[in-house]
Design an enzyme around this catalytic site. Structure first.
Site, short mmCIF file in Angstrom:
data_model
loop_
_atom_site.label_atom_id
_atom_site.label_comp_id
_atom_site.label_asym_id
_atom_site.label_seq_id
_atom_site.Cartn_x
_atom_site.Cartn_y
_atom_site.Cartn_z
N HIS A 40 -26.45 22.16 1.87
CA HIS A 40 -26.72 22.70 0.54
C HIS A 40 -25.81 23.90 0.24
CE1 HIS A 40 -29.17 23.47 -3.00
NE2 HIS A 40 -29.17 24.76 -2.67
N LYS A 80 -0.35 5.49 -5.83
CA LYS A 80 -1.42 5.49 -6.84
C LYS A 80 -2.31 6.72 -6.67
CE LYS A 80 -4.91 3.22 -5.80
NZ LYS A 80 -5.72 2.07 -5.31
N GLU A 87 -7.94 2.20 -12.47
CA GLU A 87 -7.31 3.40 -11.92
C GLU A 87 -6.13 3.84 -12.77
OE1 GLU A 87 -8.47 2.71 -7.22
OE2 GLU A 87 -6.66 1.78 -8.04
N GLU A 115 -25.77 15.89 -0.45
CA GLU A 115 -27.13 16.05 0.08
C GLU A 115 -28.15 15.21 -0.68
OE1 GLU A 115 -29.21 19.83 -0.52
OE2 GLU A 115 -27.72 20.37 -2.02
N TYR A 118 -9.61 -2.97 -9.76
CA TYR A 118 -9.22 -1.65 -9.27
C TYR A 118 -8.01 -1.10 -10.03
CZ TYR A 118 -11.70 -2.38 -4.71
OH TYR A 118 -12.60 -2.58 -3.70
N CYS A 161 0.82 -1.21 0.00
CA CYS A 161 0.00 0.00 0.00
C CYS A 161 0.85 1.26 0.00
CB CYS A 161 -0.93 -0.01 1.21
SG CYS A 161 -1.96 1.46 1.32
N CYS A 198 -1.72 1.80 -2.75
CA CYS A 198 -2.70 2.87 -2.50
C CYS A 198 -2.10 4.27 -2.49
CB CYS A 198 -3.39 2.64 -1.15
SG CYS A 198 -3.55 0.94 -0.63
#
Length: 454
Positions: A438, A53, A183, A443, A179, A45, A50
């Site tokens: 908002h 990347k 990616e 939302e 993945y 990772c 991760c």
């Protein structure tokens, strides 16, 4: 706790995120702990996964940001990109993180061996010519890229090499549908490389919700990525100028500077000496463990990608924390793999927690589906055309939200927050009673009222 007949109470093989967490927590609980790492601290990772990347994703996304900025009145001059600068800064950041991991282990009192460890028996490890004994042994050696055997396979790279390329190719073919392939397709395309994604299936990311997969494919194609579904590379030949010519199952050929395979990862269990014990492996090489991560050899445990369950860094970390508590504080905890959030840092991002619509229809008697697709405010000016998809899957009988899915900018950040609610058992009524912020895209998750039931 300590048993003087052994050198250590816990010896950890593999200093990835899961191994480091298990080692640190065990030491904090009073255990005598050592950890061995033959390559780099932080595991896949931190070093070739991760973290770098995500840095590359940020870099590649600026191209679209520059276009969007123009719609808001910014006059962006002609842009250029320098790969060497990104690589240099990425490497410096990874080195910083390696140092942090070393300091964390040292502060916890964990002994670090920077060499390869081999299991010699239920309680014995050899490392750097020394024999070491431990009451418990933990294997968390992660996984490694898998490349199938075919003519020209020796010419390809994997994601491990992609993080250290000397220069960007003019064109690349990426093979795979998970993945990593999705990616990296966004990364290379965003950095100006002609990008082809080749996948043997009809649509990538097969474990994710069908609606999100379909719209992501459209968005990626709109950004200029060439998608080749239901297609495989049959052979690769190197041309005189060094270019690679890939012959596809469709009969088409692709000529690119690089071919990258992201066709899965296999557990890293070879040559660990596990054959010297009763540890058993499945057909893919993953260590078989029970609910408490104990292997068929009672003194040997395993967590993370090497057990082939859920190959995500936070999962390995959580497994490591549970194991430390169980071994050295008398805990009896087991890992709950339901409602684990995850994100694909595609462009746009994909975030999800819980059941897909397809999975929910198989598990529950009746489900309500709430779905909203819209253009986010950031892209409302001009003609960038990037849409957001949000989707809730609800168990009709209990009103519980059992799936929450999003495709759009910031999906990972947004889904992380909703994952708490999903894990806690929030109902659609709870979502409806929550006041939205908002104007935000998020939302929309608390304002959807029209459902399709079935």
């Amino acid at each position: 706790m300590a048993d003087s007949k052994y050198d250590y109470d816990l010896f950890v093989i593999g200093a990835g995120s899961g191994g480091v967490r298990a080692a640190r927590m065990s030491a904090q609980y009073g255990a005598r702990v050592a950890i061995a790492e033959q390559q780099y601290l932080g595991g896949t990772c931190v070093n070739v996964g991760c973290v770098p990347k995500k840095l590359f994703v940020y870099a590649s996304a600026f191209r679209d940001d520059f276009t969007t900025a123009g719609n808001f009145g910014w006059h962006v001059p002609e842009t250029t990109f320098d790969w060497a600068t990104l690589l240099r800064n990425k490497n410096a950041e990874i080195e910083r993180l390696n140092g942090i991991y070393a300091k964390l282990l040292d502060n916890a009192g964990v002994v670090l061996y920077r060499d390869r460890a081999v299991v010699e028996g239920p309680h014995e490890i050899s490392i750097d010519g020394k024999r070491i004994t431990s009451r418990h042994i933990l294997v968390c050696t992660g996984g490694k890229p898998f490349v199938p055997d075919f003519p020209g396979a020796e010419l390809v790279i994997t994601s491990d090499q992609a993080f250290f390329l000397e220069r960007l190719p003019p064109a690349i073919a990426i093979v795979g549908g998970g993945y990593i392939s999705v990616e990296f397709a966004g990364i290379f395309n965003g950095l100006g490389v002609e990008t082809h994604l080749v996948y043997r299936g009809s649509l990538f990311l097969k474990e994710f919700d069908q609606d999100l997969r379909e719209i992501l494919a459209k968005e990626m194609a709109a950004k200029g990525i060439h998608l080749h579904f239901d297609t495989e590379i049959e052979r690769i030949d190197e041309e005189a100028n060094g270019a690679l010519r890939s012959t596809l199952s469709s009969g088409q050929t692709l000529t690119t500077g690089l071919v990258m395979y992201a066709t899965g990862r296999t557990p890293n269990t070879e040559s660990l000496g596990l054959n010297n014990t009763a540890v058993a492996l499945d057909q893919h090489g993953a260590i078989l463990v029970d609910d408490h991560f104990q292997s068929h050899e009672p003194s040997i445990y395993a967590i993370g990608d090497v057990i082939g369950r859920v190959a995500l860094t936070p999962v390995a970390i959580h497994e490591g924390m549970l194991l430390a508590d169980n071994l050295f504080r008398g805990g009896k905890g087991v890992m709950n793999y339901e409602f684990i959030p995850t994100a694909v840092f595609s462009q746009p991002n994909l975030g999800t927690v819980g059941y897909t619509e397809q999975q929910a229809r198989q598990r529950f008697t009746k489900v309500d589906i709430y779905r909203s697709e819209f253009t986010p405010m950031k892209h409302s000016l001009g003609d960038t055309g990037e849409n957001v998809l949000m989707k809730l899957v609800v168990d009709t009988e209990t009103d519980r939200v059992v799936g929450c899915h999003m495709l759009g900018e910031g999906a990972g950040e947004i889904i992380q927050g909703f994952a708490v609610a999903i894990k806690a058992g929030a109902t659609k009524g709870d979502f409806d009673a929550t006041v939205g912020i908002h104007p935000t895209a998020a939302e929309e998750f608390v304002t959807m009222r029209t459902a399709v039931t079935g």
